[in-house]
Design a protein around this motif. Sequence first.
Motif, PDB file in Angstrom:
ATOM      1  N   SER A 144      17.279  50.387  16.991  1.00 16.30           N
ATOM      2  CA  SER A 144      18.317  51.030  17.849  1.00 16.30           C
ATOM      3  C   SER A 144      19.976  49.636  18.726  1.00 16.30           C
ATOM      4  O   SER A 144      20.961  50.239  18.187  1.00 16.30           O
ATOM      5  N   LEU A 145      18.944  49.022  18.377  1.00 13.87           N
ATOM      6  CA  LEU A 145      20.502  47.932  18.377  1.00 13.87           C
ATOM      7  C   LEU A 145      21.151  46.323  17.838  1.00 13.87           C
ATOM      8  O   LEU A 145      22.236  46.328  18.271  1.00 13.87           O
ATOM      9  N   ARG A 146      20.574  46.982  16.984  1.00 19.06           N
ATOM     10  CA  ARG A 146      21.141  46.198  15.198  1.00 19.06           C
ATOM     11  C   ARG A 146      22.630  46.421  15.249  1.00 19.06           C
ATOM     12  O   ARG A 146      23.273  45.880  14.838  1.00 19.06           O
ATOM     13  N   GLN A 147      23.103  47.918  14.945  1.00 18.60           N
ATOM     14  CA  GLN A 147      23.970  48.291  14.910  1.00 18.60           C
ATOM     15  C   GLN A 147      24.939  47.784  15.540  1.00 18.60           C
ATOM     16  O   GLN A 147      25.942  47.153  15.334  1.00 18.60           O
ATOM     17  N   ASP A 148      24.788  47.721  17.447  1.00 21.60           N
ATOM     18  CA  ASP A 148      25.580  47.089  17.679  1.00 21.60           C
ATOM     19  C   ASP A 148      25.477  45.877  17.844  1.00 21.60           C
ATOM     20  O   ASP A 148      26.651  45.239  18.187  1.00 21.60           O
ATOM     21  N   TRP A 149      25.032  45.380  17.535  1.00 22.40           N
ATOM     22  CA  TRP A 149      24.747  43.631  17.208  1.00 22.40           C
ATOM     23  C   TRP A 149      26.133  42.802  16.073  1.00 22.40           C
ATOM     24  O   TRP A 149      26.778  42.328  16.066  1.00 22.40           O
ATOM     25  N   LEU A 150      25.570  43.804  15.340  1.00 15.86           N
ATOM     26  CA  LEU A 150      26.510  43.528  14.217  1.00 15.86           C
ATOM     27  C   LEU A 150      27.971  43.836  14.112  1.00 15.86           C
ATOM     28  O   LEU A 150      28.750  42.896  13.672  1.00 15.86           O
ATOM     29  N   ASP A 151      28.335  45.213  14.830  1.00 12.96           N
ATOM     30  CA  ASP A 151      29.398  45.445  15.431  1.00 12.96           C
ATOM     31  C   ASP A 151      29.852  44.407  16.103  1.00 12.96           C
ATOM     32  O   ASP A 151      31.654  43.973  15.161  1.00 12.96           O
ATOM     33  N   GLN A 152      29.166  43.449  16.657  1.00 15.01           N
ATOM     34  CA  GLN A 152      29.758  42.601  17.394  1.00 15.01           C
ATOM     35  C   GLN A 152      30.219  41.516  16.926  1.00 15.01           C
ATOM     36  O   GLN A 152      31.240  40.647  17.331  1.00 15.01           O
ATOM     37  N   GLN A 153      29.184  41.253  16.170  1.00 15.84           N
ATOM     38  CA  GLN A 153      28.930  39.846  15.408  1.00 15.84           C
ATOM     39  C   GLN A 153      30.155  39.903  14.179  1.00 15.84           C
ATOM     40  O   GLN A 153      30.659  39.183  13.752  1.00 15.84           O
ATOM     41  N   THR A 154      29.942  41.131  13.716  1.00 14.33           N
ATOM     42  CA  THR A 154      31.335  41.471  12.311  1.00 14.33           C
ATOM     43  C   THR A 154      32.782  41.169  13.494  1.00 14.33           C
ATOM     44  O   THR A 154      33.377  40.603  12.948  1.00 14.33           O
ATOM     45  N   GLY A 155      33.010  41.566  14.280  1.00  9.71           N
ATOM     46  CA  GLY A 155      34.329  41.398  15.023  1.00  9.71           C
ATOM     47  C   GLY A 155      34.366  39.622  15.103  1.00  9.71           C
ATOM     48  O   GLY A 155      36.056  39.553  15.046  1.00  9.71           O
ATOM     49  N   VAL A 156      33.785  39.483  15.991  1.00 10.72           N
ATOM     50  CA  VAL A 156      33.629  37.654  15.768  1.00 10.72           C
ATOM     51  C   VAL A 156      33.812  36.867  14.944  1.00 10.72           C
ATOM     52  O   VAL A 156      34.939  36.294  14.475  1.00 10.72           O
TER      53      VAL A 156
END
Length: 225
Positions: A132-144
């Motif tokens: 459930s946390l993977r997408q949030d992590w991916l979104d954050q890191q993709t923004g970086v």
Amino acid sequence: METTSRLAGETGPAAQGVPGARRAVDGFLMAAFPWYGLDAAFAGPRWLMQVGAAADGTVEHCSTGHGEEPSLRVETNPEDQSFAVVVTVASRPVRHSADGTGVLEATSVSTAAWLAGSGLLSRTFPIEMEHSLRQDWLDQQTGVAWELADDLDGPGWSTLSLPVDGVPADFHYRESEYGWVLAGSAQEGVHLGAYGRGMSAYGLGFAVVKDVALYEKEATAHESR
């Protein structure tokens, strides 16, 4: 940042639902620009990856894999994986979309950096993370990754000289805990990005892929497993 990366769709096995090896090869052969892989000094496995296309089917970018195909299975230890992926991006100016209703931005070295950075993240994210946390992590890191690709002259990058078709070329280069990313341009009017893990970027060389059979054979082998 000038890029078509967020507009381009993908063709290939996952998108088309047809035999993967054949579809991958067909997609690459449709490209109107030379595509790159590691040069002849690399003696390991080679395999085809996705092809990115615009809405009208024009191939915008394509990727070739080298080494061990990365896996996100829980039983696979990311630290044990060794691979390098080369992303070739067609050099294109600002142009109208196929339906005439909009404008597609130009491609640049930043486009290659963005595709390489997001590609690395998609294949190396922490597998122990709760789903459930993977997408949030991916979104954050993709923004970086997006911000870094838009600031290639910033402190997040260093310079690395590597041969492209035998000619030394300067690349923007950075490392992270997930692997490395680099981006630059080739002599053939295309931009190059690359990312990898477990395989050092130092000492790599890039060359136009002249024999698709080297990659087609591996694609077929992977599909049959």
